[in-house]
Design an enzyme around this catalytic site. Structure first.
Site, PDB file in Angstrom:
ATOM      1  N   TYR A  76       1.992   1.582  13.577  1.00 35.99           N
ATOM      2  CA  TYR A  76       2.557   2.626  12.721  1.00 35.99           C
ATOM      3  C   TYR A  76       1.969   3.989  13.060  1.00 35.99           C
ATOM      4  O   TYR A  76       0.776   4.157  13.237  1.00 35.99           O
ATOM      5  CB  TYR A  76       2.391   2.304  11.242  1.00 35.99           C
ATOM      6  CG  TYR A  76       1.018   1.906  10.759  1.00 35.99           C
ATOM      7  CD1 TYR A  76       0.248   2.762   9.991  1.00 35.99           C
ATOM      8  CD2 TYR A  76       0.507   0.630  11.040  1.00 35.99           C
ATOM      9  CE1 TYR A  76      -1.004   2.390   9.524  1.00 35.99           C
ATOM     10  CE2 TYR A  76      -0.737   0.252  10.584  1.00 35.99           C
ATOM     11  CZ  TYR A  76      -1.487   1.135   9.828  1.00 35.99           C
ATOM     12  OH  TYR A  76      -2.728   0.769   9.367  1.00 35.99           O
TER      13      TYR A  76
ATOM     14  N   HIS B  91       0.832  -1.201   0.000  1.00 31.13           N
ATOM     15  CA  HIS B  91       0.000   0.000   0.000  1.00 31.13           C
ATOM     16  C   HIS B  91       0.870   1.255   0.000  1.00 31.13           C
ATOM     17  O   HIS B  91       1.835   1.346   0.765  1.00 31.13           O
ATOM     18  CB  HIS B  91      -0.917   0.011   1.224  1.00 31.13           C
ATOM     19  CG  HIS B  91      -1.777  -1.206   1.342  1.00 31.13           C
ATOM     20  ND1 HIS B  91      -2.229  -1.690   2.541  1.00 31.13           N
ATOM     21  CD2 HIS B  91      -2.265  -2.055   0.389  1.00 31.13           C
ATOM     22  CE1 HIS B  91      -2.961  -2.780   2.339  1.00 31.13           C
ATOM     23  NE2 HIS B  91      -2.993  -3.012   1.035  1.00 31.13           N
TER      24      HIS B  91
END
Length: 473
Positions: A129, A66
């Protein structure tokens, strides 16, 4: 336990961070994100605004590739993953790959436009993240098939293994040959139809140019509606420059709106969107008679403001506002000459018409050609010069307006002696007597160039640029 360390990778901007882990019989502790220490080692101060976590129930869970339009700082809270990245940005590094195993002692900074993926190597892995923009529903971004033959990622657990779990969406991602590379964020030029705006457009051919009709920086509604997330740099050449009309009630309002309130709004936007804001200021923030103007080199960047009139006051306020955003350059200029009506072209026109004018000889400074300002902006941005305020004029011996007019006459085939001198007070006496608005002028507008030259940029001599300018306009 290792020391905190940041390593580069073959993908520009993709950085591996080795984290000290403190452990005992109870488990372990680490500083997963430590802004001061990590930025000191070269990690970008990317300003995270959201923290996401992904739980992977079993070994073999595989996600990606992604390419989100924001920066990420990835790590694991527990377990281990094999992380893989593919550069999906426009440019020579498009398609470059890098991979590494991530446990509690490793983190990776992923810049915008680099495709991110991982494979869980242990049951119960928690992948974490930090990102520096908020996720927006319905926003599309590039993706890449996990098994793309060009990227050729060497997954520890083969993708056709029964252990591997991949979503249907990720299985449908395109191959690299079908991917449209992610474009870099853009540069925006404000005030694009002015003298400086046109020079900036020539120096930044790939930039987007906005006139006041397209983006009125004095309109809060227009600023709020603009897609700032698409930009990395904003060059603000929009300003109110009618120094005498600024002394009228209507002009005062307009000057403060364009020169102070608008830069303050742009500074807030720059901070929110992590933009670099370049703003152009003026010698009018000084009175020309205080301490700085008596130094041999002229006004310095850190000299206290002493503006005389409304225009100078509004510009000083704009300087203060722009300095509040971390990534800023304020370029302080004097006696700007570019494409359009200006003093040099007026003097050449008088020379051609046989007029012998009286020009003030008690104001001293240097010309600043718009091409020089544009080149200085390009230099500061490309060189990564420290953010802050820089004086930008052309170089050479300071001159009075009369001396410059005389030089224009000489270059136009007339004798410079036909230009006579007069004082600022005498020049404006008739206008003042008639009740016309007149702004006070700083008598010494010489700006020190030492700070700019220390960055490696030395402006051309004003007389050399004057000759070049008159040869092409």
């Amino acid at each position: 336990m290792t020391d905190l360390r940041v390593d580069e990778t073959p993908i520009p901007g993709l950085l591996v961070v080795h984290l000290p882990v403190h452990g005992d019989a109870r488990g372990w502790f680490k500083e997963n994100w430590q802004r001061a220490k990590m930025t000191a080692l070269g990690l970008p101060d990317f300003g995270p605004v959201q923290n996401n976590m992904s739980f992977n129930a079993t070994r073999g869970a595989t996600r990606g590739i992604h390419t989100e339009p924001w920066d990420k700082f990835v790590s694991v809270a527990t377990g281990k993953v094999f992380g893989a990245w593919v550069d999906m940005r426009e440019g020579d590094s498009f398609g470059a790959t890098f991979s590494i195993e991530i446990d509690e002692s490793v983190a990776v900074f992923v810049p915008r436009g680099v495709g991110n993926s991982y494979q869980a190597l242990a049951d119960g892995t928690v992948y974490s993240y930090l990102v520096n923009d908020h996720w927006r529903p319905g926003f599309a971004y590039p993706a890449l098939h996990l098994g793309d033959e060009t990227a050729a990622i060497d997954w520890p657990i083969p993708l056709d293994s029964p252990e591997v779990e991949i979503s249907d969406k990720d299985r449908a991602n395109p191959r690299l040959s079908e991917v449209t590379p992610m474009a870099a964020k853009k540069t925006l030029i404000l005030g694009g139809n002015g003298q400086l705006g046109r020079a900036l457009a020539a120096a930044f051919p790939g930039a987007e140019v906005a006139t006041r009709a397209e983006l009125d920086v004095t309109s809060p509604e227009a600023l709020a509606a603009w897609p700032w997330q698409e930009y990395a740099v904003v060059l603000n050449a929009a300003a109110y420059t009618a120094v005498d009309l600024a002394e009228t009630p209507e002009g005062r309002c307009d000057a403060w709106a364009a020169n102070a309130t608008a830069p303050a709004a742009l500074a807030r936007i720059a901070t929110e969107h992590r933009l670099t804001l370049v703003h152009v200021s003026s010698d009018y923030v000084f009175d020309g008679v205080s301490t700085g103007s008596t130094s041999e080199d002229g006004h310095t960047e850190d000299e206290p403001f002493t503006p005389l009139g409304v225009y100078g006051q509004s510009k000083a306020a704009g300087d203060i506002a722009v300095a509040t955003t971390p990534r800023h350059y304020v370029l302080r200029t004097s006696w700007v000459i570019g494409e359009g009506k200006n003093f040099v072209l007026t003097m050449r026109s008088l020379a051609e018409k046989g007029v012998s004018p009286a020009v003030v000889d008690d104001q001293v400074g240097r010309l600043t050609f718009t091409s020089t300002i544009a080149d200085a902006v390009r230099h500061l941005l490309d060189s990564g010069a420290p953010y802050g305020t820089y004086n930008v004029t052309n170089s050479g011996e300071p001159m009075s307006w009369r001396q410059i007019a005389a030089e224009v006459f000489s270059l136009s085939g007339r004798s410079g002696d036909e230009v006579t001198g007069t004082s600022t007070e005498a020049y404006f006496a008739d206008a003042i007597a008639a009740g016309k608005p007149i702004s006070p002028r700083p008598l010494n507008s010489v700006l020190s160039l030492a700070k700019l030259e220390a960055t490696g940029f030395t402006p051309a001599d004003q007389l050399e640029e004057l000759r070049r300018y008159l040869s092409v306009v």
